[in-house]
Design a protein around this motif. Structure first.
Motif, short mmCIF file in Angstrom:
data_model
loop_
_atom_site.label_atom_id
_atom_site.label_comp_id
_atom_site.label_asym_id
_atom_site.label_seq_id
_atom_site.Cartn_x
_atom_site.Cartn_y
_atom_site.Cartn_z
N MET A 83 0.84 -1.16 0.00
CA MET A 83 0.00 0.00 0.00
C MET A 83 0.89 1.24 0.00
N SER A 84 1.07 1.83 -1.16
CA SER A 84 1.88 3.05 -1.21
C SER A 84 0.99 4.19 -1.64
N GLY A 85 1.23 5.36 -1.08
CA GLY A 85 0.41 6.53 -1.39
C GLY A 85 1.15 7.53 -2.25
N ARG A 86 0.42 8.53 -2.65
CA ARG A 86 0.99 9.60 -3.45
C ARG A 86 0.94 10.87 -2.63
N PHE A 87 2.00 11.63 -2.68
CA PHE A 87 2.06 12.89 -1.97
C PHE A 87 2.53 13.94 -2.96
N PRO A 88 1.62 14.78 -3.45
CA PRO A 88 1.98 15.76 -4.48
C PRO A 88 3.11 16.68 -4.02
N ALA A 89 3.96 17.03 -4.97
CA ALA A 89 5.10 17.90 -4.67
C ALA A 89 4.64 19.26 -4.15
N SER A 90 3.52 19.76 -4.65
CA SER A 90 3.03 21.06 -4.18
C SER A 90 2.64 21.00 -2.71
N HIS A 91 2.06 19.88 -2.28
CA HIS A 91 1.70 19.73 -0.88
C HIS A 91 2.95 19.61 -0.01
N ALA A 92 3.93 18.87 -0.49
CA ALA A 92 5.18 18.74 0.25
C ALA A 92 5.88 20.09 0.38
N ALA A 93 5.86 20.88 -0.70
CA ALA A 93 6.49 22.20 -0.66
C ALA A 93 5.75 23.11 0.32
N PHE A 94 4.43 23.07 0.29
CA PHE A 94 3.64 23.90 1.20
C PHE A 94 3.93 23.53 2.66
N LEU A 95 3.92 22.23 2.97
CA LEU A 95 4.24 21.79 4.33
C LEU A 95 5.65 22.16 4.72
N GLY A 96 6.60 22.01 3.79
CA GLY A 96 7.98 22.36 4.07
C GLY A 96 8.15 23.84 4.38
N ILE A 97 7.51 24.68 3.59
CA ILE A 97 7.59 26.13 3.82
C ILE A 97 6.94 26.48 5.16
N ALA A 98 5.76 25.91 5.42
CA ALA A 98 5.07 26.19 6.69
C ALA A 98 5.91 25.74 7.88
N LEU A 99 6.51 24.56 7.79
CA LEU A 99 7.34 24.07 8.90
C LEU A 99 8.61 24.88 9.05
N ALA A 100 9.21 25.31 7.94
CA ALA A 100 10.43 26.12 8.02
C ALA A 100 10.14 27.48 8.67
N ILE A 101 9.05 28.11 8.27
CA ILE A 101 8.68 29.40 8.87
C ILE A 101 8.34 29.24 10.34
N THR A 102 7.62 28.17 10.66
CA THR A 102 7.28 27.90 12.06
C THR A 102 8.54 27.67 12.88
N GLY A 103 9.48 26.90 12.34
CA GLY A 103 10.74 26.67 13.04
C GLY A 103 11.51 27.95 13.27
N PHE A 104 11.53 28.81 12.25
CA PHE A 104 12.23 30.09 12.40
C PHE A 104 11.58 30.96 13.47
N ILE A 105 10.25 31.04 13.46
CA ILE A 105 9.54 31.85 14.46
C ILE A 105 9.77 31.29 15.86
N LEU A 106 9.73 29.97 16.00
CA LEU A 106 9.99 29.35 17.31
C LEU A 106 11.42 29.62 17.76
N TRP A 107 12.38 29.47 16.86
CA TRP A 107 13.78 29.76 17.20
C TRP A 107 13.95 31.21 17.61
N SER A 108 13.32 32.12 16.87
CA SER A 108 13.41 33.54 17.17
C SER A 108 12.80 33.86 18.53
N ALA A 109 11.66 33.25 18.84
CA ALA A 109 11.03 33.48 20.13
C ALA A 109 11.88 32.93 21.27
N LEU A 110 12.45 31.74 21.08
CA LEU A 110 13.31 31.15 22.11
C LEU A 110 14.58 31.97 22.30
N SER A 111 15.11 32.52 21.20
CA SER A 111 16.31 33.35 21.30
C SER A 111 16.04 34.64 22.05
#
Length: 144
Positions: free
Chosen positions: A1-29
């Motif tokens: 059972m293998s699924g498909r994960f569109p590249a646009s969804h992966a890019a959106f999640l990656g951008i959202a997680l990267a921005i969230t990580g930066f904001i969290l790092w900035s707040a902790l700093s």
């Protein structure tokens, strides 16, 4: 059972997680005090858990039907979130949230005339009142 994960969804999640990580790092700093992290840390944790759930659900899904071409919808939602973030300090948290939620429902397929604005109004009211009780300082609002 293998699924498909569109590249646009992966890019959106990656951008959202990267921005969230930066904001969290900035707040902790800046400061590790509770007042500084009361919203940022739980929101970052929730976003990480939701992203993981999305990836796992997409990968477990059967390949029976082709993945929808959702790149345009993803980009519109991402652009809308950017406009939402900008609008928070210019029109207020309440109006920006109402418009963003309403637009998000419509972009996601909501076609009813009264359900999207009603849901957006109830959600915005709950969010403004909930966050208003958490923050030790007043939020910029236009209506509420």
């Amino acid at each position: 059972m293998s699924g498909r994960f569109p590249a646009s969804h992966a890019a959106f999640l990656g951008i959202a997680l990267a921005i969230t990580g930066f904001i969290l790092w900035s707040a902790l700093s800046a400061s590790t005090s509770l007042n500084n992290l009361i919203v940022v840390a739980p929101a970052a944790l929730l976003l990480g858990i939701l992203a993981l759930c999305i990836v796992v659900a997409a990968l477990r899904k059967q390949d029976a039907e082709p993945a929808p071409a959702g790149a345009l919808g993803d980009l519109v939602l991402l652009a809308g979130f950017g406009i939402f973030c900008y609008a928070l300090t210019h029109v207020g948290f309440d109006v920006a949230t109402f418009v963003f939620v309403w637009a998000g429902i419509v972009v996601s397929g909501g076609r009813s005339l009264w359900v999207p604005p009603l849901y957006a109004a109830v959600f915005s009211l709950a969010l403004v009142k909930g966050f208003g009780s958490l923050f030790p300082y007043p939020m910029l609002t236009l209506v509420l």
